[in-house]
Design a protein around this motif. Structure first.
Motif, PDB file in Angstrom:
ATOM      1  N   ASN A  33       0.829  -1.212   0.000  1.00 43.40           N
ATOM      2  CA  ASN A  33       0.000   0.000   0.000  1.00 43.40           C
ATOM      3  C   ASN A  33       0.863   1.262   0.000  1.00 43.40           C
ATOM      4  O   ASN A  33       0.521   2.260  -0.656  1.00 43.40           O
ATOM      5  CB  ASN A  33      -0.928   0.001   1.213  1.00 43.40           C
ATOM      6  CG  ASN A  33      -2.005  -1.075   1.113  1.00 43.40           C
ATOM      7  OD1 ASN A  33      -2.284  -1.587   0.027  1.00 43.40           O
ATOM      8  ND2 ASN A  33      -2.597  -1.435   2.239  1.00 43.40           N
ATOM      9  N   ASP A  81       0.980   9.477  -5.544  1.00 48.16           N
ATOM     10  CA  ASP A  81       1.303  10.866  -5.186  1.00 48.16           C
ATOM     11  C   ASP A  81       2.209  11.496  -6.239  1.00 48.16           C
ATOM     12  O   ASP A  81       2.056  12.667  -6.601  1.00 48.16           O
ATOM     13  CB  ASP A  81       1.990  10.923  -3.820  1.00 48.16           C
ATOM     14  CG  ASP A  81       1.026  10.607  -2.684  1.00 48.16           C
ATOM     15  OD1 ASP A  81      -0.196  10.637  -2.918  1.00 48.16           O
ATOM     16  OD2 ASP A  81       1.503  10.325  -1.575  1.00 48.16           O
ATOM     17  N   THR A 133       0.849   4.222  -2.758  1.00 50.79           N
ATOM     18  CA  THR A 133       0.627   5.610  -2.346  1.00 50.79           C
ATOM     19  C   THR A 133       1.714   6.528  -2.879  1.00 50.79           C
ATOM     20  O   THR A 133       1.434   7.621  -3.392  1.00 50.79           O
ATOM     21  CB  THR A 133       0.579   5.703  -0.807  1.00 50.79           C
ATOM     22  OG1 THR A 133      -0.474   4.880  -0.317  1.00 50.79           O
ATOM     23  CG2 THR A 133       0.349   7.140  -0.368  1.00 50.79           C
TER      24      THR A 133
END
Length: 310
Positions: free
Chosen positions: A126, A134, A130
């Motif tokens: 995860n 981003d 992320t």
């Protein structure tokens, strides 16, 4: 006397390991390739059992220096180093040693994923998603500020597809990372041992690498199964994608090996295969496909044997 020397050698290797571990925060890229070497050198002399004793003591030391966060790092470096060192202790071939080292680092990586999930409540997969998302959002916002909103939508769609693919191929990337780590650690260990023990340890020439013909059957079996499973996200689909990636890279290595073999057999300049490899790394989307096909032909039709008969 032997036990006394083993204790002294162990203490020296632990001291060196501690110094490298302390420098990890300042020089992580260098330290990660050097950390396993004390385990390699010690296990090579005294065997796997002694290597695990050293690992246990190293874990205690790491807890004092860097707390619980250091445990996955030490375990991963220790397992990889112990597997390489034990292979040298048993006197197996360099490429067999490399395979065992890769296995050790893979086990260490899996331990790291499990440890961070259970004890630190951090899901590395995860976190990876992320970070990538981003980065994509930041790039998209920058493109929109430049007045290219239409292009940003197209870029975002492509990026989302790439993120999904990268996540699915994460196991393959981890295997590739373990292979690179094992290769560099083994090579550095050879250099140190050759200098300190006056030996001549080295990898055989690239042209001698030959994978068994069974790799072809694995590749085509995976291809046939994939024809009946085209649904992204399923366990079988992800597994097949990773199998294709790993076997494809092995076949590419086989192709590179054949190029070096052909250049050697025809007494061509060593620069020619080197240039081909460099061009393949620079333009993989064009040349890697042909290198892989060459590897398939070499494995499936024994090109080297045919050349030798001529």
């Amino acid at each position: 006397m032997n036990q006394s020397k083993q204790i002294k050698d162990g203490a020296l290797m632990l001291f060196i390991f501690t110094i490298i571990l302390a420098s990890f925060l300042f020089l992580p890229i260098i330290a990660i390739f050097v950390l396993p070497i004390p385990f390699v050198l010690f296990t090579r002399k005294y065997g796997m059992k002694s290597g695990f004793v050293m690992l246990a003591i190293a874990l205690l030391i790491s807890l004092l220096i860097m707390t619980i966060i250091a445990i996955p790092l030490v375990v991963m470096m220790g397992l990889g180093g112990i597997m390489i060192g034990s292979a040298m202790y048993k006197g197996v071939t360099p490429y067999d040693t490399l395979a065992r080292g890769i296995f050790g680092f893979i086990m260490g990586i899996l331990f790291t994923f499990g440890f961070t999930q259970v004890f630190l409540d951090v899901n590395l997969v995860n976190q990876f998603q992320t970070v990538v998302e981003d980065s994509v959002e930041t790039s998209t916002a920058f493109i929109e500020e430049m007045g290219l909103a239409e292009q940003s939508e197209q870029i975002l769609e492509v990026a989302e597809t790439q993120i999904q693919m990268m996540t699915e191929l994460l196991p393959s990337f981890l295997v590739a990372a373990a292979a690179i780590l094992a290769l560099v650690v083994q090579w550095l260990s050879y250099k140190i041992i050759n200098r300190t023990d006056k030996q001549k340890l080295r990898f055989p020439p690239i042209r001698d690498i030959r994978f068994p013909s069974s790799i072809i059957w694995i590749y085509f079996l995976a291809f046939i199964v994939s024809l009946f499973n085209q649904e992204p996200g399923t366990t079988l689909y992800v597994g097949l994608q990773n199998l294709f990636f790993i076997v494809g890279m092995l076949l590419a290595i086989q192709g590179v090996s054949f190029i070096f073999y052909y250049a050697h057999a025809k007494k061509m300049s060593k620069a020619i295969p080197v240039i081909i490899v460099i061009l393949t790394l620079v333009f993989p989307q064009f040349l890697l496909y042909f290198i892989r096909i060459l590897g398939i032909i070499d494995v499936g039709f024994n090109l080297r044997d045919r050349l030798e008969k001529k």
